[in-house]
Design a protein around this motif. Structure first.
Motif, PDB file in Angstrom:
ATOM      1  N   PRO A   1      55.134  16.912 -68.455  1.00 43.16           N
ATOM      2  CA  PRO A   1      54.981  15.587 -67.845  1.00 43.16           C
ATOM      3  C   PRO A   1      54.360  15.683 -66.452  1.00 43.16           C
ATOM      4  CG  PRO A   1      57.191  15.881 -68.720  1.00 43.16           C
ATOM      5  CD  PRO A   1      56.544  17.228 -68.749  1.00 43.16           C
ATOM      6  N   TRP A   2      53.738  14.609 -66.040  1.00 41.77           N
ATOM      7  CA  TRP A   2      53.099  14.515 -64.728  1.00 41.77           C
ATOM      8  C   TRP A   2      53.695  13.311 -64.024  1.00 41.77           C
ATOM      9  CZ3 TRP A   2      50.579  18.155 -62.417  1.00 41.77           C
ATOM     10  CH2 TRP A   2      49.709  17.893 -61.340  1.00 41.77           C
ATOM     11  N   MET A   3      54.145  13.502 -62.795  1.00 42.50           N
ATOM     12  CA  MET A   3      54.818  12.420 -62.082  1.00 42.50           C
ATOM     13  C   MET A   3      53.823  11.621 -61.243  1.00 42.50           C
ATOM     14  SD  MET A   3      57.934  12.480 -59.312  1.00 42.50           S
ATOM     15  CE  MET A   3      59.103  13.211 -60.454  1.00 42.50           C
ATOM     16  N   VAL A   4      53.734  10.328 -61.563  1.00 42.36           N
ATOM     17  CA  VAL A   4      52.931   9.379 -60.800  1.00 42.36           C
ATOM     18  C   VAL A   4      53.750   8.097 -60.693  1.00 42.36           C
ATOM     19  CG1 VAL A   4      50.749   8.128 -60.621  1.00 42.36           C
ATOM     20  CG2 VAL A   4      50.810  10.358 -61.770  1.00 42.36           C
ATOM     21  N   PRO A   5      54.022   7.583 -59.507  1.00 44.21           N
ATOM     22  CA  PRO A   5      54.783   6.335 -59.409  1.00 44.21           C
ATOM     23  C   PRO A   5      54.094   5.213 -60.195  1.00 44.21           C
ATOM     24  CG  PRO A   5      54.512   7.336 -57.241  1.00 44.21           C
ATOM     25  CD  PRO A   5      53.646   8.114 -58.180  1.00 44.21           C
ATOM     26  N   GLN A   6      54.891   4.365 -60.799  1.00 44.05           N
ATOM     27  CA  GLN A   6      54.335   3.316 -61.645  1.00 44.05           C
ATOM     28  C   GLN A   6      53.329   2.454 -60.896  1.00 44.05           C
ATOM     29  OE1 GLN A   6      57.222   1.174 -63.990  1.00 44.05           O
ATOM     30  NE2 GLN A   6      55.917  -0.604 -64.238  1.00 44.05           N
ATOM     31  N   TRP A   7      53.621   2.123 -59.660  1.00 42.15           N
ATOM     32  CA  TRP A   7      52.707   1.265 -58.911  1.00 42.15           C
ATOM     33  C   TRP A   7      51.344   1.918 -58.755  1.00 42.15           C
ATOM     34  CZ3 TRP A   7      50.592   3.277 -54.513  1.00 42.15           C
ATOM     35  CH2 TRP A   7      51.295   4.277 -53.825  1.00 42.15           C
ATOM     36  N   ARG A   8      51.329   3.251 -58.614  1.00 41.03           N
ATOM     37  CA  ARG A   8      50.049   3.943 -58.456  1.00 41.03           C
ATOM     38  C   ARG A   8      49.286   4.001 -59.782  1.00 41.03           C
ATOM     39  NH1 ARG A   8      45.741   4.330 -56.741  1.00 41.03           N
ATOM     40  NH2 ARG A   8      44.702   6.232 -56.065  1.00 41.03           N
ATOM     41  N   THR A   9      49.987   4.237 -60.887  1.00 44.48           N
ATOM     42  CA  THR A   9      49.336   4.208 -62.200  1.00 44.48           C
ATOM     43  C   THR A   9      48.680   2.859 -62.432  1.00 44.48           C
ATOM     44  OG1 THR A   9      50.886   5.816 -63.146  1.00 44.48           O
ATOM     45  CG2 THR A   9      49.742   4.373 -64.688  1.00 44.48           C
ATOM     46  N   GLN A  10      49.375   1.798 -62.069  1.00 44.30           N
ATOM     47  CA  GLN A  10      48.824   0.465 -62.278  1.00 44.30           C
ATOM     48  C   GLN A  10      47.644   0.200 -61.349  1.00 44.30           C
ATOM     49  OE1 GLN A  10      53.066  -1.344 -63.881  1.00 44.30           O
ATOM     50  NE2 GLN A  10      52.100  -2.319 -62.173  1.00 44.30           N
ATOM     51  N   GLU A  11      47.698   0.689 -60.124  1.00 41.39           N
ATOM     52  CA  GLU A  11      46.550   0.552 -59.223  1.00 41.39           C
ATOM     53  C   GLU A  11      45.306   1.222 -59.812  1.00 41.39           C
ATOM     54  OE1 GLU A  11      48.299   0.267 -54.644  1.00 41.39           O
ATOM     55  OE2 GLU A  11      47.435   2.140 -55.380  1.00 41.39           O
ATOM     56  N   ILE A  12      45.495   2.411 -60.372  1.00 40.23           N
ATOM     57  CA  ILE A  12      44.376   3.160 -60.937  1.00 40.23           C
ATOM     58  C   ILE A  12      43.793   2.430 -62.147  1.00 40.23           C
ATOM     59  CG2 ILE A  12      43.796   5.300 -62.167  1.00 40.23           C
ATOM     60  CD1 ILE A  12      45.810   6.715 -60.269  1.00 40.23           C
ATOM     61  N   LEU A  13      44.652   1.916 -63.017  1.00 35.95           N
ATOM     62  CA  LEU A  13      44.168   1.164 -64.173  1.00 35.95           C
ATOM     63  C   LEU A  13      43.471  -0.129 -63.739  1.00 35.95           C
ATOM     64  CD1 LEU A  13      47.163   1.665 -66.627  1.00 35.95           C
ATOM     65  CD2 LEU A  13      44.812   2.469 -66.993  1.00 35.95           C
ATOM     66  N   HIS A  14      44.017  -0.779 -62.716  1.00 33.54           N
ATOM     67  CA  HIS A  14      43.397  -2.011 -62.229  1.00 33.54           C
ATOM     68  C   HIS A  14      42.005  -1.729 -61.668  1.00 33.54           C
ATOM     69  CE1 HIS A  14      43.453  -5.630 -59.259  1.00 33.54           C
ATOM     70  NE2 HIS A  14      42.953  -5.999 -60.428  1.00 33.54           N
ATOM     71  N   ALA A  15      41.890  -0.632 -60.914  1.00 26.64           N
ATOM     72  CA  ALA A  15      40.580  -0.261 -60.370  1.00 26.64           C
ATOM     73  C   ALA A  15      39.585   0.037 -61.490  1.00 26.64           C
ATOM     74  CB  ALA A  15      40.718   0.942 -59.443  1.00 26.64           C
ATOM     75  N   ARG A  16      40.046   0.700 -62.545  1.00 26.20           N
ATOM     76  CA  ARG A  16      39.173   0.988 -63.681  1.00 26.20           C
ATOM     77  C   ARG A  16      38.743  -0.303 -64.372  1.00 26.20           C
ATOM     78  NH1 ARG A  16      35.162   3.370 -66.285  1.00 26.20           N
ATOM     79  NH2 ARG A  16      35.615   3.980 -68.440  1.00 26.20           N
ATOM     80  N   LEU A  17      39.670  -1.239 -64.515  1.00 27.03           N
ATOM     81  CA  LEU A  17      39.341  -2.516 -65.137  1.00 27.03           C
ATOM     82  C   LEU A  17      38.264  -3.238 -64.336  1.00 27.03           C
ATOM     83  CD1 LEU A  17      39.851  -4.722 -67.244  1.00 27.03           C
ATOM     84  CD2 LEU A  17      41.724  -5.559 -65.786  1.00 27.03           C
ATOM     85  N   ARG A  18      38.397  -3.263 -63.035  1.00 27.18           N
ATOM     86  CA  ARG A  18      37.400  -3.923 -62.193  1.00 27.18           C
ATOM     87  C   ARG A  18      36.056  -3.211 -62.277  1.00 27.18           C
ATOM     88  NH1 ARG A  18      39.833  -5.543 -56.405  1.00 27.18           N
ATOM     89  NH2 ARG A  18      37.935  -6.793 -56.467  1.00 27.18           N
ATOM     90  N   GLU A  19      36.098  -1.907 -62.376  1.00 23.49           N
ATOM     91  CA  GLU A  19      34.865  -1.126 -62.528  1.00 23.49           C
ATOM     92  C   GLU A  19      34.111  -1.529 -63.794  1.00 23.49           C
ATOM     93  OE1 GLU A  19      34.774   3.215 -63.968  1.00 23.49           O
ATOM     94  OE2 GLU A  19      34.750   3.392 -61.778  1.00 23.49           O
ATOM     95  N   LEU A  20      34.863  -1.886 -64.828  1.00 24.96           N
ATOM     96  CA  LEU A  20      34.274  -2.281 -66.106  1.00 24.96           C
ATOM     97  C   LEU A  20      33.936  -3.770 -66.161  1.00 24.96           C
ATOM     98  CD1 LEU A  20      36.634  -0.227 -68.446  1.00 24.96           C
ATOM     99  CD2 LEU A  20      34.197   0.209 -68.054  1.00 24.96           C
ATOM    100  N   GLY A  21      34.168  -4.467 -65.054  1.00 21.22           N
ATOM    101  CA  GLY A  21      33.824  -5.882 -64.993  1.00 21.22           C
ATOM    102  C   GLY A  21      34.959  -6.832 -65.281  1.00 21.22           C
ATOM    103  N   GLY A  22      36.166  -6.313 -65.473  1.00 21.68           N
ATOM    104  CA  GLY A  22      37.324  -7.157 -65.737  1.00 21.68           C
ATOM    105  C   GLY A  22      38.092  -7.484 -64.474  1.00 21.68           C
ATOM    106  N   GLU A  23      39.062  -8.365 -64.590  1.00 18.85           N
ATOM    107  CA  GLU A  23      39.856  -8.767 -63.433  1.00 18.85           C
ATOM    108  C   GLU A  23      41.199  -9.306 -63.902  1.00 18.85           C
ATOM    109  OE1 GLU A  23      41.093  -8.301 -60.619  1.00 18.85           O
ATOM    110  OE2 GLU A  23      39.127  -8.407 -59.668  1.00 18.85           O
ATOM    111  N   VAL A  24      42.126  -9.401 -62.959  1.00 17.21           N
ATOM    112  CA  VAL A  24      43.444  -9.979 -63.212  1.00 17.21           C
ATOM    113  C   VAL A  24      43.547 -11.294 -62.447  1.00 17.21           C
ATOM    114  CG1 VAL A  24      45.933  -9.694 -62.938  1.00 17.21           C
ATOM    115  CG2 VAL A  24      44.509  -7.719 -63.533  1.00 17.21           C
ATOM    116  N   ALA A  25      44.004 -12.330 -63.127  1.00 17.07           N
ATOM    117  CA  ALA A  25      44.269 -13.609 -62.479  1.00 17.07           C
ATOM    118  C   ALA A  25      45.739 -13.627 -62.060  1.00 17.07           C
ATOM    119  CB  ALA A  25      43.958 -14.759 -63.421  1.00 17.07           C
ATOM    120  N   PHE A  26      45.993 -13.410 -60.776  1.00 22.77           N
ATOM    121  CA  PHE A  26      47.362 -13.376 -60.260  1.00 22.77           C
ATOM    122  C   PHE A  26      47.868 -14.796 -59.994  1.00 22.77           C
ATOM    123  CE2 PHE A  26      45.765  -9.136 -59.088  1.00 22.77           C
ATOM    124  CZ  PHE A  26      46.793  -8.351 -59.561  1.00 22.77           C
TER     125      PHE A  26
END
Length: 468
Positions: free
Chosen positions: A102-127
């Motif tokens: 296993p590799w330890m990454v805090p959940q908030w950081r995993t989500q930041e990385i996925l969010h950045a990837r989504l934006r890179e692909l042209g997607g976004e989150v409506a908060f």
């Protein structure tokens, strides 16, 4: 339609699904009722299978850079170190993966990385979009919100957590049990005077229950987890967290320089009675809720998204019949049930964190789209439905060939005769023991769909899922 897929919830599962759909060119909208991404570390352990998934989604390097291995546990008593222990059994198996532990990454950081990837692909989150209602008909789903216009989508995916508004709106029962009557506190803190080389464990005493303090790799923070007597009302405020740490360790309240996030919960295990209701599908905690003890909740959730993404895209493009979506529940619900049993046993001290927690052995042999045509296979043979292992036979790294949103046709051995399949890359390798000779159609999620020797049968199978 406003979008093809409406994803409710911007946790790890929702973001992973959005990334998978975005790289396939599928229109998707993610809505999140909170104003920001989840700020806590709760799901901090990424298992080897999930690391493979994240690598395929294009964030493997970022995840590796953001975290680190699990530290060795250190047991304290009366202010003194009493001995070390390892959280996970050592892995001496060759499971065809570059990731062994296993590799330890805090959940908030995993989500930041996925969010950045989504934006890179042209997607976004409506908060700030709180769902209040769901209505579906033969053509799509209409989602209503506390503020703003409704959204119309062909499919809706509930990734909105254990208290899922979507699941409740559809009256889908959640069946489960209380894993432990003792409430828990989890918090992210900064502490002076405690090393970051160990996961510090303070066992129960005559005056207090246990407390654990884990350094969070890639940050300056520690995660604390503390158990309380049944019926306790936990103080999750900064001073309450400091008081809990001071009462159970050799640390003073002022050693806790900052409390960054805190929450309380009661460990439970629950499984939705179904994962699909018409055009609505459930993933992640909306479908299954785990004790955190086994480190399986976030991992199972991300893998739900990985299973569902390619199927939604295939149905929406007309490459596959809508019935393909039924295989999502058929494949993932048994996996979730098994993982719930495992995490519950680990929480209660009835099992250790071993090979099963790494999730590399999970598969879908009983799936209606797993077709194995080779006769008289040995008991330990790789079969249709299994995860396709990695390797570098003939100088070709298999996971490099599989990476991406496509199917792959693997031809193994000198006598394998691959058919030409439009839109499906073909990879030829010499005989390779982990697979055995033959033709292997590898699904976009890295599992074997069809396995055999007949080029004609391989082409017939592929035609049900791949549009030329």
């Amino acid at each position: 339609m406003d979008t093809d897929v409406l994803i409710v919830g911007a946790g790890a599962a929702g973001l992973a699904l959005a990334v998978d759909l975005a790289r396939r060119g599928t229109r998707a909208l993610v809505v999140e009722r909170s104003a920001t991404l989840f700020p806590g570390s709760r799901g901090k352990g990424l298992q080897p299978r999930t690391l493979e998934v994240l690598d395929d989604l294009g964030v493997g390097e970022e995840i590796r850079a953001a975290g680190g291995p699990y530290p060795v546990g250190m047991i304290w008593q009366d202010g003194r170190r009493r001995g070390e222990y390892r959280m996970f059994d050592e892995n001496d198996l060759d499971e065809g993966s570059a990731h062994r532990e296993p590799w330890m990454v805090p959940q908030w950081r995993t989500q930041e990385i996925l969010h950045a990837r989504l934006r890179e692909l042209g997607g976004e989150v409506a908060f700030g979009r709180e769902l209040t209602g769901v209505a579906q008909d033969a053509d799509g789903v209409t989602a209503a919100f506390a503020t703003g216009a409704p959204v119309r989508a062909r499919h809706l995916v509930a990734a909105d957590g254990g208290r899922s508004t979507v699941r409740r709106a559809l009256a889908i029962p959640m069946t489960g049990e209380e894993v432990d009557p003792h409430p828990m506190l989890v918090a992210d803190v900064r502490i002076e005077g405690l090393d970051r080389d160990n996961w510090h464990v303070f066992p129960p005493s005559d005056t207090a229950d246990f407390l654990a303090i884990c350094p969070l790799a890639g940050t300056r923070d520690f995660q604390i987890a503390a158990r309380f007597p049944a019926g306790t009302r936990i103080d999750t405020g900064p001073e309450g967290v400091r008081a809990t740490i001071a009462a159970r360790t050799h640390l003073a309240p002022e050693d806790v320089t900052e409390v960054r996030w805190a929450s309380d919960f009661r460990p439970r295990a629950a499984l939705a009675d179904r994962f699909r209701d018409g055009r609505v599908l459930l993933i992640g905690d909306a479908a299954h809720v785990h004790s955190p003890a086994g480190g399986q909740g976030l991992n199972t959730s991300v893998q739900d998204a990985y299973n569902l993404g390619w199927k939604l895209a295939a149905v929406l493009t007309g490459a596959a019949d809508a019935a393909l979506l039924d295989t999502y529940e058929h494949e993932r619900r048994p996996v979730a049930a098994d993982m719930l049993g495992l995490t519950t046993r680990i929480h209660r001290g009835e099992a250790r964190r071993g090979a099963a927690t790494r999730q590399l052995g999970l598969g879908y042999r009983r799936s209606p789209i797993s077709v194995e045509t080779r006769p008289d296979l040995p008991e330990d043979a790789l079969r249709a439905g299994d995860r396709a292992p990695d390797g570098a036979p003939g100088g070709i790294r298999l996971f490099d060939a599989y990476r991406g949103p496509h199917w792959t046709l693997l031809a193994v051995g000198p006598h394998a005769e691959p058919p030409h399949l439009p839109g499906v890359p073909t990879v030829r390798i010499p005989s390779y023991a982990p697979y055995g000779d033959g033709l292997f159609l590898v699904r976009p999620d890295g599992h074997l769909g069809w396995v055999g020797h007949s080029p004609r049968e391989a082409a017939r199978y592929a035609a049900a899922f791949v549009r030329p």
